[in-house]
Design an enzyme around this catalytic site. Structure first.
Site, short mmCIF file in Angstrom:
data_model
loop_
_atom_site.label_atom_id
_atom_site.label_comp_id
_atom_site.label_asym_id
_atom_site.label_seq_id
_atom_site.Cartn_x
_atom_site.Cartn_y
_atom_site.Cartn_z
CD GLU A 29 60.84 34.25 21.32
OE1 GLU A 29 62.03 34.34 21.64
OE2 GLU A 29 59.95 33.79 22.09
CD1 TRP B 289 43.28 47.49 58.53
CD2 TRP B 289 45.13 46.49 57.80
NE1 TRP B 289 42.96 46.20 58.29
CE2 TRP B 289 44.09 45.54 57.84
CE3 TRP B 289 46.40 46.08 57.37
CZ2 TRP B 289 44.28 44.22 57.46
CZ3 TRP B 289 46.57 44.77 57.00
CH2 TRP B 289 45.53 43.85 57.04
#
Length: 377
Positions: free
Chosen positions: A46, A167
């Protein structure tokens, strides 16, 4: 409000332990200014929006302010945002949902209404919760929001029997995993993973100004002195009645050692106690990257809110499972999960699934709080 939520999401890596908040100031159908909550201790959304407005020589008088969380009404590291809004005199403030933080909850809305500002609550609240599940969880349940990240083959193995896993998934999936590390407050693993892989567990594949802390479930404090995790700041070790001498050695190396023994098994770590400690130390979101043992233990302890599964288009035939949990005899015994989304990431697919009941607890709190404030209008 949709734009305010976009702004909040743009700051996923930044404001922890504060919530991610966006603010938009509108007048006569035109966006005049926007703001996003900055790093902890700096300006909230704000204030950032009001500053942007002032820099243009414009005023918020008579405007509508859209903010993705109730403006704060207390003095923390920054002044109350409600005071800034009241001084700016908008005609209306629209809020996605009430702040679950007890020092604010409803007080910011009440202050705005006392100042003669119209307040609307409950706009896109469900989407706002998606951006701050950890902050809401910490305030509502006293524990962080926890997701467990796993990479597996299509026949649900995360590694070969000898532990070889690098991987299974491709580079795009691994980079995407770093995004989830970056948005968390802490990356949690087990001592088995540390011994096997000597990981860093930091964020490398995406840009971030804030590295999450790292934590290890290590009941006997067996972490090797040469482990990479001990060479960097921000390491937390969760032990269970570990020898004081070893605690002192590791603390001298910069680690934080926390003893969390289980009552009925003093040589094991109380995982719910770990989550409560993390919450008390301002941890909103926990990213788990561990083996089947820790994943299963966290699941059995009721700590896991979400599964983040990267599925590779391959079969291994045998190997290590995603999580070690006991089998069930009846389908009705299965804990309910709900799919959140799925997305192709490179050659792999990322699937998100939530624990339905744990998520509903957060949804119910937000809905009750919003309904109460709507009733008070």
């Amino acid at each position: 409000m949709a734009r305010a939520l976009e702004l909040a999401a743009s700051g996923l890596y930044v404001p922890a332990p504060n919530p991610r908040v966006g603010c938009v100031i509108v007048k006569d159908g035109q966006i005049l200014a926007e703001g996003v909550t900055q790093a902890a201790g700096l300006a909230h959304a704000e204030v950032m929006a009001l500053r942007a407005l002032t820099q243009q020589g414009l005023s918020a008088h008579g405007a509508t302010v859209y903010v993705s969380l109730e403006p704060c009404s207390h003095h923390g590291k920054t002044p109350p945002c409600t005071d800034a809004l009241i001084n700016a005199q908008p005609a209306r403030v629209v809020i996605a949902h009430v702040d679950p933080y007890p020092a604010v909850s409803g007080r910011g809305i009440a202050a705005l209404r006392r100042a003669g500002i119209e307040v609307t609550v409950g706009v896109l609240a469900d989407k706002a919760l998606e951006i701050n599940p950890g902050f809401v969880s910490r305030m509502v349940r006293g524990t962080p929001y926890v997701w467990a990240k796993m990479a597996a083959s299509m026949d649900r193995y995360t590694a070969l029997p000898d532990g070889q896993s690098q991987w299974i998934t491709g580079p795009e999936a691994r980079a995407d995993g770093h995004h989830w590390r970056a948005r968390s407050c802490v990356v949690l693993t087990g001592i088995g993973t540390v011994k096997a892989d000597d990981p860093l567990l930091n964020v490398r594949a995406v840009q971030t100004s804030r590295q999450p802390k790292r934590a290890v479930i290590d009941p006997k404090l067996e972490i090797p002195n040469e482990a990479q995790l001990l060479q960097t700041e921000g390491l937390i070790l969760f032990a269970a009645n570990a020898p004081q001498q070893r605690c002192d050695e590791l603390q001298a190396k910069g680690a934080v050692v926390v003893n969390c023994p289980e009552v009925e098994a003093p040589d094991r770590v109380d995982l719910m106690g770990v989550m409560q400690w993390l919450s008390e130390n301002d941890i909103n979101e926990v990213h788990v990257e561990a083996g089947a043992g820790i994943n299963g233990a966290l699941w059995r302890a009721g700590c896991v809110d979400e599964l983040l599964l990267y599925l590779a288009p391959t079969f291994l035939g045998h190997g290590k499972p995603m999580l070690d949990i006991p089998g069930i005899d009846q389908l009705t015994e299965a804990e309910p999960l709900s799919f959140v989304d799925h997305e192709q990431v490179g050659e792999d697919v990322r699937i998100r699934a939530r624990h339905s009941e744990r998520w509903q607890t957060l949804v119910d709190h937000i809905e009750r709080s919003n309904a109460q404030q709507q009733h008070n209008s």
